[in-house]
Design an enzyme around this catalytic site. Structure first.
Site, PDB file in Angstrom:
ATOM      1  N   TRP A   1       0.896  -1.166   0.000  1.00 13.09           N
ATOM      2  CA  TRP A   1       0.000   0.000   0.000  1.00 13.09           C
ATOM      3  C   TRP A   1       0.923   1.202   0.000  1.00 13.09           C
ATOM      4  CZ3 TRP A   1      -1.407   3.949   3.633  1.00 13.09           C
ATOM      5  CH2 TRP A   1      -2.621   4.569   3.361  1.00 13.09           C
TER       6      TRP A   1
ATOM      7  N   GLY B   1       5.660  -0.784   7.202  1.00  5.77           N
ATOM      8  CA  GLY B   1       6.011   0.298   8.109  1.00  5.77           C
ATOM      9  C   GLY B   1       6.700   1.423   7.351  1.00  5.77           C
TER      10      GLY B   1
END
Ligand code: F6R
Length: 602
Positions: free
Chosen positions: A75, A100
């Site tokens: 994403w 992250g």
């Protein structure tokens, strides 16, 4: 949000990775990739868009024999959703996947570029693989090189790395982003949540922040800042069937229909004949508590906001609610004797998790209300109450909101009960209403058919205003959020009494007002607010038990005895309305554009 899967063992690895990534699809993603090393052979495939594209690309490839493998759904955070930016990222002979954000990646990148490293992507992740190869070149020892790499990273990460320099090993590290290790005999899996390994692994270990290590020959070697450590696996008991669609068109639709039945699970053992019982809370849990502060994001924030009315009205306790991403940087003034509650469906929302850590650091007692056991937020909190909604797969949250609202209502009553601030009669009245909640959540064919019909009139216009008062204001916010998430139409939730202070200027026939008009709460007040909008020609969809002459469209709800029952019934109406508008617009209901199910970055 990004998803990670890894596997080391003799089975066909492509299918394990693709199936695992499919289980993580609901988190939202824009590209995907896999890397597999079997013997000396290294294979890497990436594709933008849905996993079907990656399946197509890999259709002629199968892996045989023992091997190591990593996969990822991305994403986009740094750089557009392109194949080059998709993971796994390649060095000269190693691959990495990462969830992250590496906050110091610019510094690291410049340092590596000064050493002559050529970057192929715009991602922060690529720095990991180049750093590893740089340290490996110096020492020729893969694990120390990995340790050194991890030591240089700042920010949040869950990462897996494989390298031809050690073709039987997967290196892993976790700090701030979720990751777990699954076990089935000598075979070892990695994943960013347990859905990909359900039915495959029998045991699991949820990695803690700061843990890292490697897997080789079926053995996990786990380290933290103090060196190698032992760990205890736990049985993986989750049930795969509950994660399927059961004949509904969309997970979101299934989850809306499920709400009535799961409410029983949320209440069982907690809502007793004449009292509320939380086994999770020690008897003296609220003894030193005189105020509540709640932090959450999105839908969970809306359930928190609704509960603030209940904590004050029923529990007679001060309650403030804040959006977690705002709370983090405002240098909040935290006082002791305040209970800090975080609410999260996933238990992995980065902003909420950070807010929780801040509250803990300030010495506050913490409680989380969460749907995922063993999630980061649950593990970080002093105490957790699980909402028991079951796996929620639709990106637009429905049953999680319903169960959060229910748990918070119970908790407000529990506060009043333990602090002795409410009468036995009030407790009884609230409990009676709670026990009627499953009925208020039943979706009838008639209601669904009516909303399907009506939805065709709401596919355009210059905006939607969902309006309500009191607890129906947060419900209006939630109704508007649901609609915009899956229809991509502009919608706002507003306190009905505030419309005249500005937004009423927008009123005309193309302004759609969804008016939540409960009969048990401030009916005459909201009626006046809606009349003011109608007088300015706004198109009104009224949701109420009471017929309303000025409504252009009308959904009649039941005459209930308690505002929360009206709340839940109207919640279902707004969820179905959003669903049917989205279907008519041809949108991807379960995986709306740009959204992620689990927002593990700031
Ligand atoms: C909306 C939605 C999001 C989440 C938000 C917080 O349908 O799902 O707004 O509510 O991202 O997520 P959790 O509850 O997992 O902390």
């Amino acid at each position: 949000m990004c998803g990670i899967v890894g596997y080391i063992g003799p089975k066909e690895k492509k299918e394990i990775l693709l199936d695992g990534l499919q289980e993580l699809e609901y988190r939202g993603y824009d590209s995907a990739g896999i890397a597999i090393i079997e013997g000396e052979k290294l294979n890497n495939y990436k594709a933008i868009g849905k996993l079907a594209n990656l399946r197509e690309k890999t259709k002629n490839y199968t892996s045989d024999g023992f091997g190591i493998s990593i996969g990822h759904t991305r994403w986009a955070t740094h750089g557009k959703p392109t194949e080059l930016n998709a993971h796994p990222h390649l060095g000269a002979y190693s691959y990495v996947v990462h969830n992250g954000i590496i906050e110091n990646y610019q510094d690291l990148k410049e340092e590596l570029q000064a050493d002559g490293v050529n970057f192929l992507s715009q991602t922060d992740t690529e720095t990991i693989v180049h750093l590893f190869e740089k340290f490996h070149k110096d020492s020729n020892q893969p694990f120390p090189a990995f340790q050194e790499t991890i030591g240089r990273l700042e920010g949040a990460y869950a990462t897996l790395l494989i390298t031809e320099a050690s073709p039987e090993t997967i290196f892993f590290a976790k700090s701030g982003s979720p990751m777990l290790i699954g076990f089935d005999g000598d075979e070892v899996y990695f994943a960013s949540s347990d859905t990909p390994i359900i039915g495959k692994a029998t045991e699991v270990y949820y990695l803690e922040d700061g843990e890292y290590g490697y897997v080789k020959d079926g053995q996990v070697h786990l380290y933290d800042a103090n060196g190698e450590k032992s760990f205890t696996k736990q049985a993986l008991t989750a049930d795969k069937v509950s994660a399927q669609k059961d004949g509904y068109r969309f997970f979101m639709e299934k989850e809306i229909y499920e709400q009535s039945q799961i409410m029983g699970d949320t209440m069982i053992g907690r809502v007793l004949d004449d009292s509320i019982n939380f086994e999770e809370l020690d008897e003296d849990f609220f003894d030193e508590i005189y105020a509540i502060k709640i932090c959450a994001c999105g839908t969970s924030y809306h359930s928190a906001l609704a509960s603030s009315y209940l904590f004050e009205r029923i529990g007679k306790m001060r309650c403030d609610v804040e959006i977690a991403s705002e709370f983090r940087y405002k240098e909040p003034f935290l006082t002791d004797k305040t209970l800090f509650i975080t609410i999260s469906q996933s238990g992995e929302t980065a902003d909420t998790l950070e807010a929780l850590k801040m509250a803990k650091q300030a010495g506050l007692k913490t409680l989380s209300i969460c749907n995922v056991d063993n999630s980061s937020i649950v593990r970080e909190s002093d105490t957790a109450i699980l909402t028991r909604a079951g796996i929620e797969k639709g990106v637009a949250s429905t049953k999680a909101f319903a169960t959060q609202s229910m748990v918070l209502w119970m908790l407000a009553l529990y506060v009043g009960q333990t602090k002795n601030t409410i009468s036995k009669e009030t407790i009884k009245t609230e409990i009676d209403a709670m026990l009627h909640t499953p009925k208020a959540l039943v979706v009838t064919d008639k209601l669904h058919a009516k909303l399907t019909r009506l939805s065709k009139r709401y596919l355009h216009g210059h905006g939607f205003f969902f309006i309500g008062r009191d607890i129906f204001f947060p419900l209006a916010l939630e109704g508007a959020l649901k609609l915009k998430e899956i229809s991509y139409l502009h919608a706002e939730g507003y306190p009905a009494g505030e419309m005249k202070h500005g937004p009423i200027a927008l009123a005309d026939s193309e302004l759609f007002t969804i008016a939540l008009m409960p009969k048990t709460m401030l009916y005459d007040k909201i009626k006046s607010n809606v009349e003011e909008l109608s007088a300015r020609d706004a198109t009104i969809l009224a949701i109420s038990p009471e017929p309303f002459d000025l409504a252009d469209d009308f959904i009649q709800t039941k005459y209930d005895s308690h505002p929360m029952l009206e709340f839940f019934e109207m919640m279902v109406v707004t969820q179905l309305l959003a669903l049917e508008i989205s279907v008519r617009l041809g949108n991807d209901v379960d995986m709306p554009r740009n959204l992620a199910k689990s927002v593990t970055v700031e």
